[in-house]
Motif scaffolding. Structure first.
Motif, mmCIF file in Angstrom:
data_model
loop_
_atom_site.group_PDB
_atom_site.id
_atom_site.type_symbol
_atom_site.label_atom_id
_atom_site.label_comp_id
_atom_site.label_asym_id
_atom_site.label_seq_id
_atom_site.Cartn_x
_atom_site.Cartn_y
_atom_site.Cartn_z
ATOM 1 N N ALA A 1 21.818 -28.486 44.906
ATOM 2 C CA ALA A 1 21.119 -29.771 44.815
ATOM 3 C C ALA A 1 20.313 -30.012 46.096
ATOM 4 O O ALA A 1 19.124 -30.350 46.046
ATOM 5 N N GLU A 2 20.965 -29.810 47.237
ATOM 6 C CA GLU A 2 20.269 -30.039 48.504
ATOM 7 C C GLU A 2 19.144 -29.023 48.700
ATOM 8 O O GLU A 2 18.078 -29.346 49.232
ATOM 9 N N ALA A 3 19.379 -27.790 48.258
ATOM 10 C CA ALA A 3 18.342 -26.756 48.405
ATOM 11 C C ALA A 3 17.118 -27.106 47.570
ATOM 12 O O ALA A 3 15.980 -26.923 48.012
ATOM 13 N N SER A 4 17.339 -27.609 46.364
ATOM 14 C CA SER A 4 16.193 -27.891 45.505
ATOM 15 C C SER A 4 15.310 -28.954 46.147
ATOM 16 O O SER A 4 14.089 -28.931 46.018
ATOM 17 N N SER A 5 15.942 -29.854 46.903
ATOM 18 C CA SER A 5 15.192 -30.882 47.604
ATOM 19 C C SER A 5 14.537 -30.323 48.874
ATOM 20 O O SER A 5 13.343 -30.515 49.112
ATOM 21 N N ASN A 6 15.297 -29.593 49.679
ATOM 22 C CA ASN A 6 14.749 -29.032 50.925
ATOM 23 C C ASN A 6 13.590 -28.065 50.671
ATOM 24 O O ASN A 6 12.643 -27.995 51.454
ATOM 25 N N LEU A 7 13.689 -27.282 49.617
ATOM 26 C CA LEU A 7 12.674 -26.254 49.391
ATOM 27 C C LEU A 7 11.442 -26.782 48.647
ATOM 28 O O LEU A 7 10.494 -26.034 48.399
ATOM 29 N N ALA A 8 11.474 -28.083 48.356
ATOM 30 C CA ALA A 8 10.302 -28.672 47.706
ATOM 31 C C ALA A 8 9.067 -28.572 48.595
ATOM 32 O O ALA A 8 7.935 -28.590 48.118
ATOM 33 N N MET B 1 2.926 -24.290 41.041
ATOM 34 C CA MET B 1 3.962 -23.610 40.261
ATOM 35 C C MET B 1 3.864 -22.090 40.398
ATOM 36 O O MET B 1 4.873 -21.401 40.445
ATOM 37 N N ARG B 2 2.640 -21.588 40.515
ATOM 38 C CA ARG B 2 2.479 -20.152 40.734
ATOM 39 C C ARG B 2 2.956 -19.749 42.128
ATOM 40 O O ARG B 2 3.611 -18.720 42.303
ATOM 41 N N SER B 3 2.602 -20.571 43.130
ATOM 42 C CA SER B 3 2.971 -20.252 44.516
ATOM 43 C C SER B 3 4.491 -20.159 44.645
ATOM 44 O O SER B 3 5.024 -19.255 45.288
ATOM 45 N N ARG B 4 5.181 -21.086 44.010
ATOM 46 C CA ARG B 4 6.644 -21.101 44.089
ATOM 47 C C ARG B 4 7.268 -20.016 43.208
ATOM 48 O O ARG B 4 8.235 -19.352 43.609
ATOM 49 N N GLY B 5 6.706 -19.823 42.033
ATOM 50 C CA GLY B 5 7.218 -18.790 41.131
ATOM 51 C C GLY B 5 7.092 -17.393 41.726
ATOM 52 O O GLY B 5 7.982 -16.559 41.588
ATOM 53 N N GLU B 6 5.975 -17.161 42.427
ATOM 54 C CA GLU B 6 5.749 -15.836 43.016
ATOM 55 C C GLU B 6 6.285 -15.720 44.439
ATOM 56 O O GLU B 6 6.635 -14.643 44.891
ATOM 57 N N GLY B 7 6.329 -16.854 45.158
ATOM 58 C CA GLY B 7 6.724 -16.813 46.572
ATOM 59 C C GLY B 7 8.228 -16.767 46.777
ATOM 60 O O GLY B 7 8.714 -16.209 47.763
ATOM 61 N N PHE B 8 9.006 -17.346 45.854
ATOM 62 C CA PHE B 8 10.469 -17.320 45.952
ATOM 63 C C PHE B 8 11.018 -16.110 45.217
ATOM 64 O O PHE B 8 10.523 -15.732 44.158
ATOM 65 N N GLY B 9 12.083 -15.543 45.765
ATOM 66 C CA GLY B 9 12.763 -14.435 45.094
ATOM 67 C C GLY B 9 13.683 -14.947 43.996
ATOM 68 O O GLY B 9 13.876 -16.156 43.839
ATOM 69 N N PRO B 10 14.284 -14.019 43.220
ATOM 70 C CA PRO B 10 15.073 -14.408 42.042
ATOM 71 C C PRO B 10 16.252 -15.345 42.332
ATOM 72 O O PRO B 10 16.471 -16.299 41.584
ATOM 73 N N GLU B 11 16.999 -15.094 43.400
ATOM 74 C CA GLU B 11 18.162 -15.953 43.660
ATOM 75 C C GLU B 11 17.731 -17.355 44.074
ATOM 76 O O GLU B 11 18.353 -18.354 43.696
ATOM 77 N N VAL B 12 16.657 -17.443 44.840
ATOM 78 C CA VAL B 12 16.164 -18.765 45.245
ATOM 79 C C VAL B 12 15.660 -19.527 44.023
ATOM 80 O O VAL B 12 15.937 -20.721 43.857
ATOM 81 N N ARG B 13 14.956 -18.834 43.129
ATOM 82 C CA ARG B 13 14.489 -19.486 41.900
ATOM 83 C C ARG B 13 15.688 -20.014 41.098
ATOM 84 O O ARG B 13 15.687 -21.141 40.595
ATOM 85 N N ARG B 14 16.728 -19.173 41.008
ATOM 86 C CA ARG B 14 17.924 -19.560 40.254
ATOM 87 C C ARG B 14 18.556 -20.816 40.862
ATOM 88 O O ARG B 14 18.917 -21.768 40.165
ATOM 89 N N ARG B 15 18.671 -20.843 42.172
ATOM 90 C CA ARG B 15 19.355 -21.973 42.813
ATOM 91 C C ARG B 15 18.521 -23.245 42.768
ATOM 92 O O ARG B 15 19.065 -24.340 42.654
#
Lengths: 97, 490
Positions: B317-324, B347-361
C-alpha cells in the motif's frame, strides 16, 4: 474475495500501468493467490483494536523557518525528463478530441 | 594477488597514523570490486574516479596535520537506492537508470565527514522489493559461497561486497529484512536500527512506515563506529528521532559476558518451518549464549504468524503511493511520444520502466487501498500490526532481547522462487516483525547450515535499545571467532 478481469482493468488505471494481455492475466492469477493468503487476517478478531500506522508515535514536527540555499533552477532542471526555457515539458494533459 | 581487506577500525588507524594511505586502501578495494563485479555482478556503478579523487584529497589533508575522522580512508559500498551526489542512483530500476542525484543522503554525508570513501553503488532488488537480488534491472547478483545461488536481498550487492572483502562496511536499507536476510545468506553481520535512528533523507522511499537504513559489516567494532557516526537527529527527516544519543562505542566497552541477560526464543518461529541446518545453528547459538551467562527461555508471540500478511499489505500500500512519483513527467524515464497525451505516456512509462515485481506490488497496494477494500485489507493489516506490537511489548516485560532464526533456510538456487512470489514473501517471516513494530534487530553469523552455506540468527531489542544488540554481538564475536567474519572465496 478475488479480482475479476474487469477489476484488473480498473486496477491498471488506478496504478497507471500499461500492461499486455498476457501479463495482465498472469498478474491477476498472482494477485488472487496472494489475496487468498491474506484471507487469514480477515478471519482474525480485531474488534476494538486501534490501527497502528506508524511504528513510533510522532507528532507534527516543526522547525524554524530559516532561509537556506537550495538547488538552483539549473541544478533542479538537470534532472528533468524534458525541460525547455526553464520549465518542465510534459505531454498535453487536456484531450482536445 | 589481491590484498585482503582489513576491518574499518584497522584501516582508519593505519591511515591516520600514515602507515598506509587512503589512496592505497581505495586502490585495493577497487581491484577487489572489479573481480567481484565480473564474477558476481554485485554493483550497479563502481565509482573509480570519484573514489580516487576523494582518497587523494583525504591523504593531502592528513599530511597537512588535519584530523579527518574516525573512518579515515575506509572504503564503503552504498546500496543504489541511497543518494550519492554526482554518482547515479538507480534503485535497480530502469525508470531511474539515468538519475544522478544533486545531493548525498545524510547517512552518506556523515560517513564522508568522518573520512569514509564511497567506492561503489551496490546492486539490489528494484526499489528494495525482493529477497534475492533477482529483481534488478541490472541483472542478478550471485552468492559468493555458491554462484549458482542467490545472495539474498534486497541489499544483496551490499552483503556480497562485505562478504568478499571489497569493503569492511556497506549501507543497505531494510523494509522487511533486506539488510538482515542477505547478511545471513552471506555469513556477515546485518543491523537494522530502531525506526528513526538513521536519517532517511536522500533514501529512495519504498514503504515509509517500515524503511530504515542499515549496516552490513564483519565486526561489531566497525558497526559501533559506523552507527556512532551516522545516528542522531537530522532536521531533514521528519521521522528522525529528536533526542537520540548514539552510544554504540560505549556499549562495546561493557561487552564482557552476558550474565543476567534474559533472551526469549520466539516459539512460533523457532521450530516448524525452518530447515534442519538452521535449527541446528539456532541450537548451537542458544548453547553458546547459555555458556556465556545468558538465560534463554521460550516466549510466545501469538500474532507473529500473521506478520507476513500484515507486512505485505502495509508495504505494498505504501509502495503504491510512494512510487506514484515515477511517471515520466517531471523526472524519471519517459516512454512513448508526447503526442500520445499525458495519461498514455504515463502508463507506458510506468509499464515499461518498472520491472515485474514492482508492477505486481504497485497493483497489490493499489488494490489494498482502493474504495471498498481499504477496511478489509489495509485497515485490517494495521490492526494486526497493533496486535503484533502488543505481543512484543508483553514479551519484553520478561526478556531483554528476543531471538529467532534470520531466515527459515539458507541461500537457494537462482530462479527457484521467482515464479512463485508468495513463496518468496513467506521467507520474510522472521524479519518483517521488527519493521512492523519499529524495533532494532540484528542478524549475526551462526556458522554453516545446509550445503555448507552460512546462516544467521536474529536478535531484536525494545525500541531504542539497539546498543544491547551491538554489545551482544561483540560478546558472541569474542567467543566464536570462527563463525564470525570469514571472507567468502573470490
Amino acid at each position: 474475495m478475488s479480482i475479476s478481469d474487469q477489476g484488473m482493468e480498473h486496477l491498471k488505471t488506478l496504478a497507471r500501468l500499461k500492461l499486455g494481455d498476457e501479463e495482465t492475466q498472469a498478474l491477476k492469477d498472482d494477485l488472487n493467490k496472494i489475496l487468498a493468503y491474506f484471507e487469514q487476517i480477515r478471519d482474525l478478531d480485531t474488534e476494538g483494536v486501534e490501527e497502528l500506522a506508524r511504528p513510533i508515535d510522532s507528532f507534527n514536527v516543526f522547525r524554524e523557518d530559516i532561509l537556506e540555499q537550495g538547488l538552483t533552477q539549473q541544478e533542479a532542471l538537470a534532472l528533468a525528463t524534458e525541460a525547455e526555457e526553464g520549465f518542465f515539458k510534459v505531454p498535453r494533459t487536456i484531450d482536445t478530441d | 594477488m589481491l590484498l585482503d581487506m582489513k576491518f574499518a577500525y584497522q584501516i582508519a588507524e593505519e591511515v591516520r597514523a600514515q602507515t598506509t594511505s587512503a589512496e592505497a586502501v581505495v586502490q585495493t578495494a577497487l581491484a577487489r570490486a572489479g573481480v567481484v563485479q565480473q564474477n558476481l555482478n554485485a554493483f550497479v556503478t563502481i565509482a573509480t574516479e570519484e573514489a580516487l579523487k576523494w582518497a587523494r584529497a583525504l591523504d593531502a589533508r592528513i599530511r597537512a596535520g588535519e584530523d579527518v575522522g574516525v573512518l579515515a580512508g575506509v572504503p564503503v559500498v552504498v546500496k543504489d537506492n541511497i543518494c550519492t551526489k554526482d554518482i547515479r542512483a538507480t534503485a535497480g530500476s530502469k525508470i531511474l537508470s539515468e538519475f544522478v542525484p544533486p545531493y548525498s543522503a545524510t547517512v552518506v554525508q556523515r560517513l564522508e565527514q568522518a573520512g569514509a570513501i564511497v567506492i561503489a553503488k551496490a546492486n539490489l532488488d528494484e526499489f528494495g522489493m525482493g529477497g534475492s537480488n533477482e529483481n534488478s534491472a541490472f541483472g542478478p547478483t550471485l552468492n559468493p559461497w555458491d554462484s549458482s545461488r542467490v545472495p539474498g536481498g534486497s541489499s544483496g550487492g551490499s552483503a556480497v561486497a562485505v562478504a568478499t572483502g571489497v569493503a569492511p562496511l556497506a549501507l543497505g536499507t531494510d523494509t522487511g529484512g533486506s539488510v538482515r536476510q542477505p547478511a545471513g545468506f552471506n555469513g556477515i553481520i546485518g543491523f537494522k536500527p530502531t525506526y528513526g535512528r538513521l536519517s532517511r533523507y536522500g533514501v529512495i522511499a519504498f514503504a515509509s512506515s517500515l524503511d530504515q537504513v542499515g549496516v552490513l559489516c564483519r565486526s561489531s567494532r566497525d558497526l559501533a563506529l559506523a552507527m556512532d557516526v551516522m545516528a542522531g537527529h537530522d532536521a531533514m527527516d521528519a521521522t528522525s528521532l529528536a533526542t537520540d544519543k548514539p552510544m554504540f562505542g560505549a556499549a562495546l566497552k561493557q561487552a564482557t559476558d552476558l550474565r543476567g541477560l534474559r533472551i526469549g526464543l520466539i516459539s512460533e518461529l523457532s521450530e516448524q518451518g525452518n530447515s534442519p541446518g538452521v535449527l541446528a545453528a539456532l541450537k548451537r547459538t542458544v548453547d553458546k549464549l547459555t555458556t556465556l551467562g545468558a538465560s534463554v527461555g521460550e516466549v510466545s508471540l501469538p500474532h507473529a504468524p500473521y506478520g507476513i500478511a500484515s507486512y505485505y499489505l502495509v508495504a505494498t500500500a505504501e509502495a503504491s503511493s510512494n512510487l506514484a512519483r515515477y511517471d515520466g513527467m517531471i523526472y524519471s524515464e519517459r516512454s512513448g511520444d508526447n503526442g500520445l497525451g499525458q495519461l498514455e505516456v504515463m502508463m507506458r512509462s510506468r509499464g515499461e520502466g518498472f520491472g515485474p515485481e514492482v508492477r505486481r506490488r504497485v497493483l497489490m497496494g493499489s488494490y489494498a487501498l482502493s474504495a471498498g477494500y481499504y477496511d478489509a485489507y489495509y485497515g485490517k493489516a494495521l490492526k494486526v500490526r497493533r496486535l503484533i506490537a502488543n505481543d512484543f511489548a508483553r514479551a519484553f516485560e520478561n526478556f531483554d532481547l528476543l531471538m529467532t532464526p534470520t531466515s527459515p533456510g539458507t541461500a537457494y538456487p537462482l530462479g527457484e522462487k521467482s515464479a512463485d512470489p508468495l513463496s518468496m514473501y513467506l521467507d520474510d517471516v522472521d524479519t518483517v516483525l521488527a519493521n512492523l513494530v519499529g524495533l532494532g534487530a540484528i542478524s549475526v553469523p551462526a556458522g554453516k547450515a545446509e550445503n555448507e552455506l552460512p546462516c544467521g540468527v536474529q536478535f531484536s531489542a525494545p525500541v531504542l535499545q539497539d546498543e544491547r544488540l551491538v554489545k551482544l554481538t561483540a560478546v558472541l564475536e569474542a567467543h566464536d571467532g570462527e563463525a564470525f567474519a570469514p571472507l567468502a572465496p573470490l
